[in-house]
Design a protein around this motif. Structure first.
Motif, short mmCIF file in Angstrom:
data_model
loop_
_atom_site.label_atom_id
_atom_site.label_comp_id
_atom_site.label_asym_id
_atom_site.label_seq_id
_atom_site.Cartn_x
_atom_site.Cartn_y
_atom_site.Cartn_z
N LEU A 4 57.10 -18.23 34.41
CA LEU A 4 57.26 -18.70 33.03
C LEU A 4 55.96 -19.31 32.53
O LEU A 4 55.55 -19.08 31.39
CB LEU A 4 58.41 -19.70 32.95
CG LEU A 4 58.65 -20.34 31.58
CD1 LEU A 4 58.91 -19.28 30.50
CD2 LEU A 4 59.80 -21.33 31.64
N ILE A 21 61.99 -21.31 24.03
CA ILE A 21 62.08 -20.21 24.99
C ILE A 21 63.51 -20.16 25.53
O ILE A 21 64.08 -21.18 25.90
CB ILE A 21 61.14 -20.42 26.19
CG1 ILE A 21 59.69 -20.63 25.72
CG2 ILE A 21 61.23 -19.22 27.15
CD1 ILE A 21 58.77 -21.11 26.83
N ASP A 23 65.78 -18.15 28.54
CA ASP A 23 65.76 -17.30 29.72
C ASP A 23 66.92 -16.33 29.59
O ASP A 23 68.08 -16.75 29.58
CB ASP A 23 65.91 -18.15 30.98
CG ASP A 23 65.76 -17.33 32.25
OD1 ASP A 23 66.06 -16.11 32.24
OD2 ASP A 23 65.34 -17.91 33.27
N TRP A 28 62.18 -13.32 28.98
CA TRP A 28 62.26 -14.56 28.21
C TRP A 28 62.15 -14.19 26.74
O TRP A 28 61.43 -13.27 26.37
CB TRP A 28 61.11 -15.50 28.56
CG TRP A 28 61.15 -16.04 29.95
CD1 TRP A 28 62.02 -16.98 30.45
CD2 TRP A 28 60.30 -15.70 31.03
NE1 TRP A 28 61.75 -17.23 31.76
CE2 TRP A 28 60.69 -16.46 32.15
CE3 TRP A 28 59.22 -14.83 31.17
CZ2 TRP A 28 60.05 -16.37 33.37
CZ3 TRP A 28 58.60 -14.73 32.39
CH2 TRP A 28 59.01 -15.50 33.48
N LYS A 48 59.84 -10.29 32.62
CA LYS A 48 59.44 -11.01 33.84
C LYS A 48 58.75 -10.11 34.85
O LYS A 48 57.85 -10.54 35.57
CB LYS A 48 60.67 -11.67 34.48
CG LYS A 48 61.27 -12.77 33.62
CD LYS A 48 62.51 -13.33 34.25
CE LYS A 48 63.13 -14.42 33.40
NZ LYS A 48 64.33 -15.00 34.02
#
Length: 81
Positions: A4, A21, A23, A28, A48
């Motif tokens: 991240l 942000i 998840d 993200w 990711k």
């Protein structure tokens, strides 16, 4: 696979200061205000696995499903999100 923290650096370097942000599992969702170009409500996914960006519209049904499943991981002070 990127972290991240790495994703935040990529986004802030390319676009601007991060506002919030989520998840969303394999990606993200970033919202931010682009101070340079005065753009508001710009949203991108950062995957990711490879760090690739994808701009998205919150109006798209598929994106709404992804966002609803997301968990908030960051919210800037004074955020409008």
């Amino acid at each position: 696979m990127i972290t991240l923290e790495h994703a935040i650096k990529l986004v802030e370097t390319a676009i601007g200061k991060v506002d919030s942000i989520l998840d969303c599992g394999d990606r993200w969702a970033f919202d931010f205000y682009d101070e340079k170009d005065k753009l508001g409500a710009v949203s991108i996914f950062v995957f990711k696995e490879n760090g690739k960006f994808e701009y998205f519209s919150c109006l798209m049904e598929e994106c709404q499903k992804i966002l609803k499943s997301g968990k908030l991981v960051f919210l800037s002070e004074g955020s409008t999100a």
